[in-house]
Design a protein around this motif. Structure first.
Motif, PDB file in Angstrom:
ATOM      1  N   PHE A  61       0.718  -1.317  -0.078  1.00 61.63           N
ATOM      2  CA  PHE A  61      -0.059  -0.034   0.131  1.00 61.63           C
ATOM      3  C   PHE A  61       0.773   1.229  -0.132  1.00 61.63           C
ATOM      4  O   PHE A  61       1.836   1.170   0.331  1.00 61.63           O
ATOM      5  CB  PHE A  61      -1.059  -0.088   0.963  1.00 61.63           C
ATOM      6  N   ILE A  62       0.313   2.171  -0.171  1.00 61.59           N
ATOM      7  CA  ILE A  62       0.882   3.709  -0.497  1.00 61.59           C
ATOM      8  C   ILE A  62       0.320   4.578   0.932  1.00 61.59           C
ATOM      9  O   ILE A  62      -0.975   4.218   1.152  1.00 61.59           O
ATOM     10  CB  ILE A  62       0.562   4.428  -1.716  1.00 61.59           C
ATOM     11  N   VAL A  63       1.158   4.978   1.601  1.00 66.67           N
ATOM     12  CA  VAL A  63       0.860   6.102   2.689  1.00 66.67           C
ATOM     13  C   VAL A  63       1.240   7.509   2.124  1.00 66.67           C
ATOM     14  O   VAL A  63       2.032   7.591   1.638  1.00 66.67           O
ATOM     15  CB  VAL A  63       1.268   5.692   4.052  1.00 66.67           C
ATOM     16  N   ALA A  64       0.072   8.257   2.130  1.00 71.73           N
ATOM     17  CA  ALA A  64       0.548   9.524   1.378  1.00 71.73           C
ATOM     18  C   ALA A  64      -0.427  10.840   1.956  1.00 71.73           C
ATOM     19  O   ALA A  64      -1.323  11.306   1.207  1.00 71.73           O
ATOM     20  CB  ALA A  64       0.114   9.519  -0.133  1.00 71.73           C
ATOM     21  N   ASN A  84       4.684  -5.610   1.912  1.00 66.70           N
ATOM     22  CA  ASN A  84       4.516  -6.462   3.334  1.00 66.70           C
ATOM     23  C   ASN A  84       4.674  -5.864   4.692  1.00 66.70           C
ATOM     24  O   ASN A  84       5.337  -6.281   5.482  1.00 66.70           O
ATOM     25  CB  ASN A  84       5.747  -7.731   3.266  1.00 66.70           C
ATOM     26  N   PRO A  85       3.777  -4.920   4.688  1.00 66.40           N
ATOM     27  CA  PRO A  85       3.812  -4.156   5.975  1.00 66.40           C
ATOM     28  C   PRO A  85       3.045  -4.860   7.190  1.00 66.40           C
ATOM     29  O   PRO A  85       2.289  -5.783   6.888  1.00 66.40           O
ATOM     30  CB  PRO A  85       2.872  -2.867   5.773  1.00 66.40           C
ATOM     31  N   GLN A  86       3.648  -4.610   8.323  1.00 66.80           N
ATOM     32  CA  GLN A  86       3.244  -5.226   9.623  1.00 66.80           C
ATOM     33  C   GLN A  86       3.289  -4.192  10.764  1.00 66.80           C
ATOM     34  O   GLN A  86       4.046  -3.112  10.802  1.00 66.80           O
ATOM     35  CB  GLN A  86       3.781  -6.480   9.890  1.00 66.80           C
ATOM     36  N   ILE A  87       2.462  -4.659  11.816  1.00 66.53           N
ATOM     37  CA  ILE A  87       2.561  -3.823  13.097  1.00 66.53           C
ATOM     38  C   ILE A  87       3.364  -4.467  13.770  1.00 66.53           C
ATOM     39  O   ILE A  87       3.024  -5.842  14.292  1.00 66.53           O
ATOM     40  CB  ILE A  87       1.043  -3.418  13.523  1.00 66.53           C
ATOM     41  N   TYR A 121       8.225  -2.438   7.210  1.00 64.36           N
ATOM     42  CA  TYR A 121       7.952  -2.796   5.936  1.00 64.36           C
ATOM     43  C   TYR A 121       9.180  -2.722   4.826  1.00 64.36           C
ATOM     44  O   TYR A 121      10.008  -2.029   5.385  1.00 64.36           O
ATOM     45  CB  TYR A 121       6.860  -1.790   5.404  1.00 64.36           C
ATOM     46  N   LEU A 122       8.951  -3.347   3.918  1.00 64.37           N
ATOM     47  CA  LEU A 122      10.054  -3.316   2.693  1.00 64.37           C
ATOM     48  C   LEU A 122       9.909  -2.127   1.778  1.00 64.37           C
ATOM     49  O   LEU A 122       8.688  -1.868   1.576  1.00 64.37           O
ATOM     50  CB  LEU A 122       9.963  -4.532   2.276  1.00 64.37           C
ATOM     51  N   THR A 123      11.043  -1.688   1.515  1.00 68.75           N
ATOM     52  CA  THR A 123      10.972  -0.459   0.587  1.00 68.75           C
ATOM     53  C   THR A 123      10.880  -1.233  -0.908  1.00 68.75           C
ATOM     54  O   THR A 123      11.162  -2.465  -1.074  1.00 68.75           O
ATOM     55  CB  THR A 123      12.223   0.328   0.571  1.00 68.75           C
ATOM     56  N   PRO A 124      10.728  -0.788  -2.035  1.00 68.31           N
ATOM     57  CA  PRO A 124      10.755  -1.253  -3.336  1.00 68.31           C
ATOM     58  C   PRO A 124      12.112  -1.958  -3.939  1.00 68.31           C
ATOM     59  O   PRO A 124      12.298  -2.932  -4.627  1.00 68.31           O
ATOM     60  CB  PRO A 124      10.465   0.022  -4.416  1.00 68.31           C
ATOM     61  N   HIS A 125      13.186  -1.245  -3.105  1.00 68.71           N
ATOM     62  CA  HIS A 125      14.418  -2.046  -3.263  1.00 68.71           C
ATOM     63  C   HIS A 125      14.779  -3.152  -2.441  1.00 68.71           C
ATOM     64  O   HIS A 125      15.959  -3.738  -2.424  1.00 68.71           O
ATOM     65  CB  HIS A 125      15.526  -0.956  -3.057  1.00 68.71           C
ATOM     66  N   GLY A 126      13.700  -3.667  -1.455  1.00 68.81           N
ATOM     67  CA  GLY A 126      14.235  -4.725  -0.638  1.00 68.81           C
ATOM     68  C   GLY A 126      14.252  -4.449   0.689  1.00 68.81           C
ATOM     69  O   GLY A 126      14.665  -5.251   1.580  1.00 68.81           O
ATOM     70  N   THR A 130      11.664   0.023   9.924  1.00 70.53           N
ATOM     71  CA  THR A 130      11.166   0.132  10.978  1.00 70.53           C
ATOM     72  C   THR A 130      10.880   1.612  11.436  1.00 70.53           C
ATOM     73  O   THR A 130      11.831   2.313  11.283  1.00 70.53           O
ATOM     74  CB  THR A 130      11.424  -0.745  12.046  1.00 70.53           C
ATOM     75  N   GLN A 131       9.563   2.041  12.020  1.00 75.43           N
ATOM     76  CA  GLN A 131       9.409   3.588  12.490  1.00 75.43           C
ATOM     77  C   GLN A 131       8.160   3.402  13.148  1.00 75.43           C
ATOM     78  O   GLN A 131       7.254   2.487  13.071  1.00 75.43           O
ATOM     79  CB  GLN A 131       9.286   4.324  11.218  1.00 75.43           C
ATOM     80  N   GLU A 132       8.143   4.446  14.038  1.00 78.79           N
ATOM     81  CA  GLU A 132       7.003   4.705  14.935  1.00 78.79           C
ATOM     82  C   GLU A 132       6.080   5.674  14.105  1.00 78.79           C
ATOM     83  O   GLU A 132       6.647   6.633  13.497  1.00 78.79           O
ATOM     84  CB  GLU A 132       7.153   5.142  16.127  1.00 78.79           C
ATOM     85  N   LEU A 133       4.794   5.385  14.046  1.00 75.78           N
ATOM     86  CA  LEU A 133       3.794   6.474  13.335  1.00 75.78           C
ATOM     87  C   LEU A 133       2.721   6.700  14.457  1.00 75.78           C
ATOM     88  O   LEU A 133       2.311   5.792  15.392  1.00 75.78           O
ATOM     89  CB  LEU A 133       2.944   5.677  12.277  1.00 75.78           C
ATOM     90  N   ILE A 134       2.325   8.140  14.454  1.00 77.94           N
ATOM     91  CA  ILE A 134       1.458   8.335  15.406  1.00 77.94           C
ATOM     92  C   ILE A 134       0.062   9.086  14.659  1.00 77.94           C
ATOM     93  O   ILE A 134       0.487   9.556  13.753  1.00 77.94           O
ATOM     94  CB  ILE A 134       2.056   9.164  16.419  1.00 77.94           C
TER      95      ILE A 134
END
Length: 176
Positions: A61-64, A84-87, A121-126, A130-134
């Motif tokens: 998916f895209i987050v924009a 392949n995103p995951q929490i 998640y993985l970038t398109p380059h593989g 990892t990051q925190e989102l709020i």
């Protein structure tokens, strides 16, 4: 050249499927899908879009997040493809917020989501990120992740009276 794709709407079987894991990166065909998703999201004034919404049942998916007519107070971030995103972890602090969806046009619903999440998640380059989102961006991520598991936001609205037409939402939220 990127193209605007047709967005599947509620009732389409692909929106209820569990999307497949992406196993090969980098992938030129996947990069084309990512570019198409980004222009489709922007053209529809979305703040996120998942591959199943445009007929590709893969975990992408895209987050924009950005201000738009649908979300005038959204924070601005660069559109980001998440593969392949995951929490990984959740704050446990649930916050109610109004959500809409490009696949559920004309409707908003009040949904409880974690205020903060740690994601991978993985970038398109593989590359693994990892990051925190709020707050709003965490909400987008959780909403889009649901798409990859065949869940639509109305499924998460506990009280049916909290599903309302978009026009009513705009009156409530922005005194229009």
């Amino acid at each position: 050249m990127s193209k605007i794709l047709q967005i599947s709407e509620i009732g389409s079987p692909i929106l209820r499927q569990t999307a497949s894991v992406i196993t090969h990166l980098p992938d030129p065909k996947l990069n084309e899908t990512i570019a198409d998703l980004m222009v489709t999201c922007e053209a529809a004034n979305g703040v996120g879009i998942a591959a199943p919404q445009v007929g590709a049942s893969v975990r992408l998916f895209i987050v924009a997040s950005r201000p738009s007519p649908r979300y005038p107070h959204a924070p601005t971030m660069a559109p980001t493809a998440m593969i392949n995103p995951q929490i990984i972890d959740r704050s446990g602090e649930l916050v109610a917020g109004w959500e809409g969806c490009l696949s559920v046009p004309g409707t908003r619903g009040l949904v409880l989501r974690d205020r903060a999440i740690e994601v991978a998640y993985l970038t398109p380059h593989g590359e693994l990120v990892t990051q925190e989102l709020i707050d709003f961006v965490a909400r987008i991520f959780q909403h889009e992740l649901d798409h990859l598991d065949g869940i639509l936001f109305p499924d998460r609205v506990p009280d049916p009276t909290d599903l309302i037409p978009e026009a009513e939402y705009l009156k409530i939220a922005f005194d229009r």
